[in-house]
Scaffold this motif. Structure first.
Motif, PDB file in Angstrom:
ATOM      1  N   GLU A 142     -57.232 -25.647 -33.306  1.00 23.70           N
ATOM      2  CA  GLU A 142     -56.821 -24.647 -34.295  1.00 23.70           C
ATOM      3  C   GLU A 142     -55.417 -24.121 -33.992  1.00 23.70           C
ATOM      4  O   GLU A 142     -54.586 -23.953 -34.900  1.00 23.70           O
ATOM      5  CB  GLU A 142     -57.815 -23.490 -34.329  1.00 23.70           C
ATOM      6  N   LEU A 143     -55.155 -23.865 -32.721  1.00 23.19           N
ATOM      7  CA  LEU A 143     -53.824 -23.395 -32.331  1.00 23.19           C
ATOM      8  C   LEU A 143     -52.753 -24.435 -32.644  1.00 23.19           C
ATOM      9  O   LEU A 143     -51.644 -24.098 -33.067  1.00 23.19           O
ATOM     10  CB  LEU A 143     -53.807 -23.058 -30.839  1.00 23.19           C
ATOM     11  N   ASN A 144     -53.102 -25.693 -32.445  1.00 21.88           N
ATOM     12  CA  ASN A 144     -52.167 -26.768 -32.751  1.00 21.88           C
ATOM     13  C   ASN A 144     -51.883 -26.836 -34.253  1.00 21.88           C
ATOM     14  O   ASN A 144     -50.737 -27.018 -34.675  1.00 21.88           O
ATOM     15  CB  ASN A 144     -52.742 -28.099 -32.268  1.00 21.88           C
ATOM     16  N   ILE A 145     -52.935 -26.660 -35.055  1.00 20.23           N
ATOM     17  CA  ILE A 145     -52.763 -26.661 -36.513  1.00 20.23           C
ATOM     18  C   ILE A 145     -51.941 -25.453 -36.944  1.00 20.23           C
ATOM     19  O   ILE A 145     -51.083 -25.551 -37.830  1.00 20.23           O
ATOM     20  CB  ILE A 145     -54.135 -26.660 -37.219  1.00 20.23           C
ATOM     21  N   GLN A 146     -52.202 -24.327 -36.323  1.00 14.30           N
ATOM     22  CA  GLN A 146     -51.420 -23.133 -36.631  1.00 14.30           C
ATOM     23  C   GLN A 146     -49.937 -23.360 -36.335  1.00 14.30           C
ATOM     24  O   GLN A 146     -49.058 -22.957 -37.111  1.00 14.30           O
ATOM     25  CB  GLN A 146     -51.936 -21.939 -35.825  1.00 14.30           C
ATOM     26  N   ALA A 147     -49.672 -24.011 -35.213  1.00 11.28           N
ATOM     27  CA  ALA A 147     -48.283 -24.303 -34.848  1.00 11.28           C
ATOM     28  C   ALA A 147     -47.644 -25.231 -35.877  1.00 11.28           C
ATOM     29  O   ALA A 147     -46.481 -25.041 -36.269  1.00 11.28           O
ATOM     30  CB  ALA A 147     -48.228 -24.940 -33.456  1.00 11.28           C
ATOM     31  N   ASN A 148     -48.412 -26.227 -36.335  1.00 12.43           N
ATOM     32  CA  ASN A 148     -47.905 -27.141 -37.363  1.00 12.43           C
ATOM     33  C   ASN A 148     -47.636 -26.399 -38.667  1.00 12.43           C
ATOM     34  O   ASN A 148     -46.635 -26.658 -39.347  1.00 12.43           O
ATOM     35  CB  ASN A 148     -48.902 -28.264 -37.611  1.00 12.43           C
ATOM     36  N   ALA A 149     -48.554 -25.485 -39.010  1.00 13.48           N
ATOM     37  CA  ALA A 149     -48.406 -24.718 -40.255  1.00 13.48           C
ATOM     38  C   ALA A 149     -47.174 -23.813 -40.189  1.00 13.48           C
ATOM     39  O   ALA A 149     -46.429 -23.685 -41.169  1.00 13.48           O
ATOM     40  CB  ALA A 149     -49.667 -23.897 -40.507  1.00 13.48           C
ATOM     41  N   ILE A 150     -46.979 -23.192 -39.037  1.00 10.59           N
ATOM     42  CA  ILE A 150     -45.805 -22.315 -38.862  1.00 10.59           C
ATOM     43  C   ILE A 150     -44.517 -23.124 -38.950  1.00 10.59           C
ATOM     44  O   ILE A 150     -43.546 -22.716 -39.607  1.00 10.59           O
ATOM     45  CB  ILE A 150     -45.891 -21.571 -37.512  1.00 10.59           C
TER      46      ILE A 150
END
Length: 256
Positions: free
Chosen positions: A163-171
């Motif tokens: 989830e943190l990785n996806i959040q980083a991608n989204a940001i």
């Protein structure tokens, strides 16, 4: 004349057979020790072979049997006593390897599902978390005993990390879109809006408008620079371009 009796003394001596040292006892003792050592070697070798048979049997179990839970026991199907019969040493080795393979399989299955959902929700961490959490909950419900905790701990850790990785991608994606939008606003202002103001309004009003718009863009760029969205120096570069555009416009007006 009285007769004097003579006293005799006797020494107590053991009566037995005289022993001759032939070395026979030492020989039989040596034979016994050798036999004992051979027996210990045989026992160790037997234990080693038994352990190896358990290890081999555990490694030969199909992966589908390793990752499957037994509905009644809540344990891996591969740990069913019917799957392997052997002595204590062999069974212990078999169980140890199966449990290790099962733990690794749980982790691999969770990682595989997380990778699948990460592609599905590449820039949507909330949707990823919802679906992955349901998947982990289903696995947790089917497990029993220590395996419940294994699924829970592994599931929570992998879900959170992904989830943190996806959040980083989204940001990162959002920042790229913001940077592109800011650049488009700057280009549109310098190439179009600047001149439209002088066409649609009197010179003083137009000058007030372009100064206000330029100042707003500069402030936006400085905030974006501070957030790492656009490179440092972008606001200063825009301000120089604005002043150049205004200078060129003024020069052109003077030549008319």
């Amino acid at each position: 004349m009285a007769v004097t009796k003579q006293k005799r003394s006797y020494m107590n001596r053991p009566i037995g057979v005289t022993r001759f040292e032939t070395g026979e006892d030492e020989m039989w003792e040596s034979v016994a020790n050798t036999a004992s050592q051979l027996n210990q070697i045989a026992l160790k070798e037997g234990a080693k072979q038994a352990e190896q048979s358990g290890l081999d049997a555990a490694m030969a179990v199909e992966q589908s049997e390793i990752i499957a839970f037994d509905a009644e026991s809540g344990k891996p199907k591969a740990l069913d006593p019917k799957m392997f019969s052997g002595g204590i040493i062999a069974r212990d080795a078999y169980k140890r390897v199966v449990e290790k393979r099962f733990g690794a399989s749980i982790e691999n299955e969770l990682k595989s599902k997380a990778a699948e959902l990460q592609l599905k929700y590449k820039f949507q961490p909330e949707l990823f978390r919802e679906e992955m959490s349901r998947y982990v909950a289903d696995m947790h419900e089917n497990a029993q005993g220590k395996w419940k905790e294994t699924v829970k701990v592994g599931g929570v850790a992998i879900t959170r990390a992904t989830e943190l990785n996806i959040q980083a991608n989204a940001i990162e994606k959002n920042n790229q879109e913001l940077a592109l939008n800011i650049q488009e606003q700057a280009n549109n202002f310098l190439n179009k809006e600047f001149y439209n103001n002088f066409i649609n309004f009197n010179k003083q009003q137009a000058l007030d408008n372009v100064n206000t718009q330029a100042e707003e863009l500069i402030n936006t760029m400085e905030d974006a620079e501070a957030s790492g969205i656009i490179p440092i120096g972008s606001a200063e570069e825009f301000e120089n371009n604005y002043l150049t555009t205004y200078g060129v416009y003024e020069a052109q007006e003077m030549l008319r």
